[in-house]
Scaffold this motif. Sequence first.
Motif, short mmCIF file in Angstrom:
data_model
loop_
_atom_site.label_atom_id
_atom_site.label_comp_id
_atom_site.label_asym_id
_atom_site.label_seq_id
_atom_site.Cartn_x
_atom_site.Cartn_y
_atom_site.Cartn_z
N LEU A 104 1.11 -1.06 -0.05
CA LEU A 104 -0.43 -0.15 0.25
C LEU A 104 1.05 1.25 0.24
CD1 LEU A 104 -2.54 -1.22 2.76
CD2 LEU A 104 -2.97 -1.08 0.00
N ILE A 105 1.99 1.26 1.06
CA ILE A 105 2.63 2.14 0.89
C ILE A 105 3.54 3.02 -0.44
CG2 ILE A 105 5.05 3.35 1.57
CD1 ILE A 105 4.41 2.00 4.44
N TYR A 106 3.88 1.42 -1.38
CA TYR A 106 5.06 1.52 -2.14
C TYR A 106 3.99 1.55 -3.87
CZ TYR A 106 8.88 2.02 1.04
OH TYR A 106 9.64 1.83 2.81
N ALA A 107 3.21 0.23 -3.35
CA ALA A 107 2.79 0.07 -5.39
C ALA A 107 2.21 1.56 -6.08
CB ALA A 107 1.93 -0.48 -5.05
N ASP A 108 3.10 1.61 -7.30
CA ASP A 108 2.67 2.54 -8.41
C ASP A 108 0.97 3.01 -8.20
OD1 ASP A 108 4.95 3.47 -8.96
OD2 ASP A 108 5.29 1.41 -9.29
N LYS A 109 0.17 1.38 -8.17
CA LYS A 109 -1.18 1.57 -8.61
C LYS A 109 -1.72 0.31 -8.01
CE LYS A 109 -1.21 2.83 -13.37
NZ LYS A 109 -2.88 3.68 -13.86
N ILE A 110 -2.80 0.80 -7.09
CA ILE A 110 -3.37 -0.36 -6.09
C ILE A 110 -5.10 -0.50 -6.89
CG2 ILE A 110 -4.76 -0.61 -3.70
CD1 ILE A 110 -2.33 1.40 -2.97
N GLU A 111 -4.95 -1.57 -6.80
CA GLU A 111 -6.23 -1.90 -7.82
C GLU A 111 -6.85 -2.64 -6.65
OE1 GLU A 111 -5.14 -0.92 -11.94
OE2 GLU A 111 -5.02 -2.68 -10.92
N GLU A 112 -8.46 -2.63 -6.66
CA GLU A 112 -9.06 -3.77 -5.81
C GLU A 112 -9.84 -4.85 -6.72
OE1 GLU A 112 -12.36 -3.79 -2.10
OE2 GLU A 112 -12.69 -2.34 -3.74
N VAL A 113 -9.59 -5.79 -6.53
CA VAL A 113 -10.43 -6.90 -6.93
C VAL A 113 -11.98 -7.26 -6.00
CG1 VAL A 113 -10.37 -9.44 -7.18
CG2 VAL A 113 -8.94 -7.85 -8.10
N LYS A 114 -13.06 -7.17 -6.40
CA LYS A 114 -14.03 -6.88 -5.44
C LYS A 114 -14.59 -8.40 -5.71
CE LYS A 114 -15.14 -2.12 -6.12
NZ LYS A 114 -13.97 -1.55 -7.52
N THR A 115 -15.66 -8.83 -4.52
CA THR A 115 -16.28 -10.16 -4.57
C THR A 115 -17.63 -9.58 -3.51
OG1 THR A 115 -16.28 -12.45 -3.89
CG2 THR A 115 -14.76 -11.57 -2.79
N VAL A 116 -18.62 -10.71 -3.53
CA VAL A 116 -19.43 -10.23 -2.39
C VAL A 116 -20.16 -11.02 -1.28
CG1 VAL A 116 -20.88 -9.51 -4.60
CG2 VAL A 116 -21.01 -12.23 -3.40
N CYS A 117 -19.99 -10.48 0.17
CA CYS A 117 -20.08 -11.32 1.45
C CYS A 117 -20.67 -13.06 0.69
CB CYS A 117 -21.08 -10.04 2.13
SG CYS A 117 -21.21 -11.42 3.42
N TRP A 118 -20.25 -13.18 2.13
CA TRP A 118 -20.56 -15.16 1.62
C TRP A 118 -22.37 -14.77 2.21
CZ3 TRP A 118 -18.30 -19.04 -0.02
CH2 TRP A 118 -19.03 -19.87 0.36
N TYR A 119 -22.59 -14.19 2.82
CA TYR A 119 -24.09 -13.73 3.97
C TYR A 119 -25.21 -12.79 3.21
CZ TYR A 119 -21.12 -16.41 7.75
OH TYR A 119 -20.51 -17.62 7.96
N CYS A 120 -24.22 -11.95 2.21
CA CYS A 120 -25.17 -10.97 2.02
C CYS A 120 -24.83 -10.61 0.83
CB CYS A 120 -25.52 -9.57 2.78
SG CYS A 120 -24.34 -9.00 3.11
N ASN A 121 -25.73 -9.54 -0.05
CA ASN A 121 -25.31 -9.04 -1.37
C ASN A 121 -24.03 -7.85 -0.99
OD1 ASN A 121 -26.65 -11.21 -2.39
ND2 ASN A 121 -28.55 -10.03 -2.54
N ARG A 122 -23.99 -7.73 -0.40
CA ARG A 122 -22.70 -6.14 -0.03
C ARG A 122 -21.41 -6.64 -0.58
NH1 ARG A 122 -24.45 -2.15 5.43
NH2 ARG A 122 -25.80 -2.36 4.99
N LYS A 123 -20.72 -5.86 -0.70
CA LYS A 123 -19.26 -5.93 -0.98
C LYS A 123 -18.62 -6.76 -0.22
CE LYS A 123 -16.13 -3.01 -1.84
NZ LYS A 123 -15.92 -1.28 -1.97
N ALA A 124 -17.80 -7.06 -0.16
CA ALA A 124 -17.08 -8.14 1.03
C ALA A 124 -15.78 -7.65 1.14
CB ALA A 124 -16.16 -9.72 0.62
N THR A 125 -15.15 -6.78 2.12
CA THR A 125 -13.69 -6.48 2.65
C THR A 125 -13.08 -6.83 3.65
OG1 THR A 125 -15.52 -4.54 3.65
CG2 THR A 125 -15.15 -4.42 1.76
N MET A 126 -13.78 -7.88 4.23
CA MET A 126 -13.09 -8.77 5.27
C MET A 126 -13.27 -9.86 4.68
SD MET A 126 -14.11 -5.94 8.37
CE MET A 126 -14.34 -4.34 7.91
#
Length: 194
Positions: free
Chosen positions: A128-150
Amino acid sequence: MAQLYFRYATMGSGKTADLLKIAYNYTEQEKKVLIFTPAIDTRFGVGRVTSRMGISKPAITIDPKTDIFDLVQREMPDCVLCDEGNFLTRGNVLEFCRVVDELDIPVIIYGLKNDFQNNLFEGSEALLIYADKIEEVKTVCWYCNRKATMVLRFKDGVPIFEGQQIEVGGNESYLPVCRRCWNKAREGTKAKSD
């Protein structure tokens, strides 16, 4: 001009499948690609990068003492890929930076951003400190339809929130969840222990 990419996501988002797709695209064009993986990840054998879909390729294993720059400089590939960047050390990340800056070779590293307690991994923090580009690969929560972040870690089917940061595992130990469902599981665990 080459860049260092950090593509992060939670478990089950297809990070490794994406890495293998990129490797395939390079080799199909008869370009050379080097794939790295931390030595700690032996779930599918030593020196293998394997997606949950069953696609697999051999990889060069690295640990804190590996001279990544030297390995890449000897091979001079068109691209460098690394899986499980969360397990890298800060020193490993700085070596990948040298590959980009001194050899002008693009490096794409995939990994988790945060652990099951919602803390950054050493490798992820450095990326996170040194990358030139930081990109999120998205998926959904196992229990609901929100974006999984944890990530929820389980032991004997029960969510846990204490323990060592690094415990290599797959769906038997971890599930991707959103913040709301992570907090709900944490509160449920607290209530049971009180």
